[in-house]
Design an enzyme around this catalytic site. Sequence first.
Site, PDB file in Angstrom:
ATOM      1  N   ASP A  46       0.819  -1.211   0.000  1.00  0.00           N
ATOM      2  CA  ASP A  46       0.000   0.000   0.000  1.00  0.00           C
ATOM      3  C   ASP A  46       0.852   1.261   0.000  1.00  0.00           C
ATOM      4  O   ASP A  46       0.464   2.280  -0.572  1.00  0.00           O
ATOM      5  CB  ASP A  46      -0.922   0.000   1.217  1.00  0.00           C
ATOM      6  CG  ASP A  46      -2.187  -0.800   0.966  1.00  0.00           C
ATOM      7  OD1 ASP A  46      -2.187  -1.623   0.042  1.00  0.00           O
ATOM      8  OD2 ASP A  46      -3.176  -0.608   1.694  1.00  0.00           O
ATOM      9  N   ASP A  55      -1.166  -5.662   4.515  1.00  0.00           N
ATOM     10  CA  ASP A  55      -2.392  -5.030   4.074  1.00  0.00           C
ATOM     11  C   ASP A  55      -3.485  -6.021   3.657  1.00  0.00           C
ATOM     12  O   ASP A  55      -3.950  -6.793   4.468  1.00  0.00           O
ATOM     13  CB  ASP A  55      -2.065  -4.002   2.984  1.00  0.00           C
ATOM     14  CG  ASP A  55      -1.145  -2.914   3.551  1.00  0.00           C
ATOM     15  OD1 ASP A  55      -1.544  -2.261   4.507  1.00  0.00           O
ATOM     16  OD2 ASP A  55      -0.025  -2.761   3.040  1.00  0.00           O
ATOM     17  N   SER A  77      -5.061   4.766   5.407  1.00  0.00           N
ATOM     18  CA  SER A  77      -3.993   3.876   5.842  1.00  0.00           C
ATOM     19  C   SER A  77      -4.000   3.804   7.357  1.00  0.00           C
ATOM     20  O   SER A  77      -4.391   4.752   8.041  1.00  0.00           O
ATOM     21  CB  SER A  77      -2.652   4.417   5.349  1.00  0.00           C
ATOM     22  OG  SER A  77      -1.581   3.815   6.037  1.00  0.00           O
TER      23      SER A  77
END
Length: 557
Positions: A78, A120, A468
Amino acid sequence: MKSESIINGLQNAPHRALFNALGFTQEEMKRPLIGIVSSQNEIVPGHMNIDKIVEAVKLGVAMAGGTPAVFPAIAVCDGIAMGHSGMKYSLVTRDLIADSTECMAMAHGFDGLVMVPNCDKNVPGLLMAAARLNLPTIFVSGGPMLAGTVDGCKVSFSAASEAVGAFAAGKITEEKLREFEEKTCPTCGSCSGMYTANSMNCLTEVLGMGLPGNGTIPAVYSERIRLAKHAGMQIMELVRRNIRPRDIMTEGAFRNALTMDMAIGCSTNSMLHLPAIAHEAGIELNMDMANDISDRTPNLCHLAPAGPHHIEDLYEAGGVYAVMHEINKLGLLQTDLLTCTGKTVGENIANSVNKNPEVIRPVENPYSKTGGIAVLRGNLAPDSCVVKRSAVAPEMLQHSGPARVFDCEEDAMAAIMGGKIVDGDVVVIRYEGPKGGPGMREMLNPTSAIMGRGLGSTVALITDGRFSGATRGAAIGHVSPEAAVGGPIALVEEGDIIDVDIMNNQLNVRVSDEELAARRAKWQPRAPRITTGYLARYASLVTSGNTGAILKAGSEK
């Protein structure tokens, strides 16, 4: 055993011929066949060491009498995908990973699986596959990165992101920016804060699908190799006892996961992933359940970006089990649930010790009496939205200000970096949801730019996209319904006053119902940004963020 259907009997001579071609011996073909799902690649820092983990798992399986066979799973970093069109592909890999793992497992007759993810969407994607397939399964991750050091202080990836905003605001030199660039990510592993990868690896322990230490033993420690060998051995016990994921990932296990999510202060992405995993197990998690659990669960940890501690500190303090033991002093966990250790939750955590009350606060002295994540509702988010409350400055828990409206991340980023966002503003980024993006991009760059420019205690950001785990500040995501399906966020106009009340779980825009109805009558759906390929197909099937952005047939929302 499932593998018997493809190996045993005269009719399966052709199958055995192909196993012979692989170099399998007759002795190996008589043992349980264990699939090892390796997400190793050379582009994700959290995955570059997974080849060593996989080799250790293979040894463990063989030592315990099984036959290991490795096949791959993809993974996106990510951090590398952040801030450009590549981020549209991050969340969508969760379903690609689950689907491809299902294909491989069903086509080749595995008796059990060892999942080796790390970063992730790789972790939830494989948890979804485990719940869907319901074959005996255990997880062992690649492990977290060690923290870096700048100016004598521990730092993580989010510090590098925020340094960009600080440089743009003239607060640090280019030389100092380079220092952050070079020192925030010093080893392999999933980035060292309580970001999405580490959140999900820790919650894998809580769910009962990973051995103790799965979420916290650093990637570069030899203990991680030993853990992998034990995971390889333990899958054979799960196969022998026929203990399957749905025996472990029960409704009670997901309630435990939500409880620990609040106690540890995990990434808001967990509010997408836990419902999606539960859905595959035939269990429904709703956002109201999350708030009920948060209301009675104290927040005991402030790991980066919420505070100064990192995953290595949590490891040294006793790990996830130590937090579970601490939180269960309030009787908040269901302790009679089966786990992949073959023991119950209560048996697993019985002898755990909190070795550092600064890292894991006692329940008598929490950071807050309520959990690290809050679910908000209101006329701007009737189906809910999510904020990492533990990472919000106290003065921003209640905030009102004018909307600064942007229809994509790039436009918002340009305004922030150009100094056009000022104290008191509420940045609204829309048409970045699961359908609208498509792909529900993370907004680390805008939030980091806000923090880096010194606006973290005066500016809020609201989006139908997501954040995030490295994000901190009054960053409210997963606004549902999203703009692309006509959610109220699509009706907000520049200058509308938005009221953020995290203390009371409210998010509203000061516009009358009549005015909103008039705006809705004029609203027109936007043309899809992407009309071909996998993202177009994803956009046609994906649901809104409040349901976990799961895929359903047709155009259900």
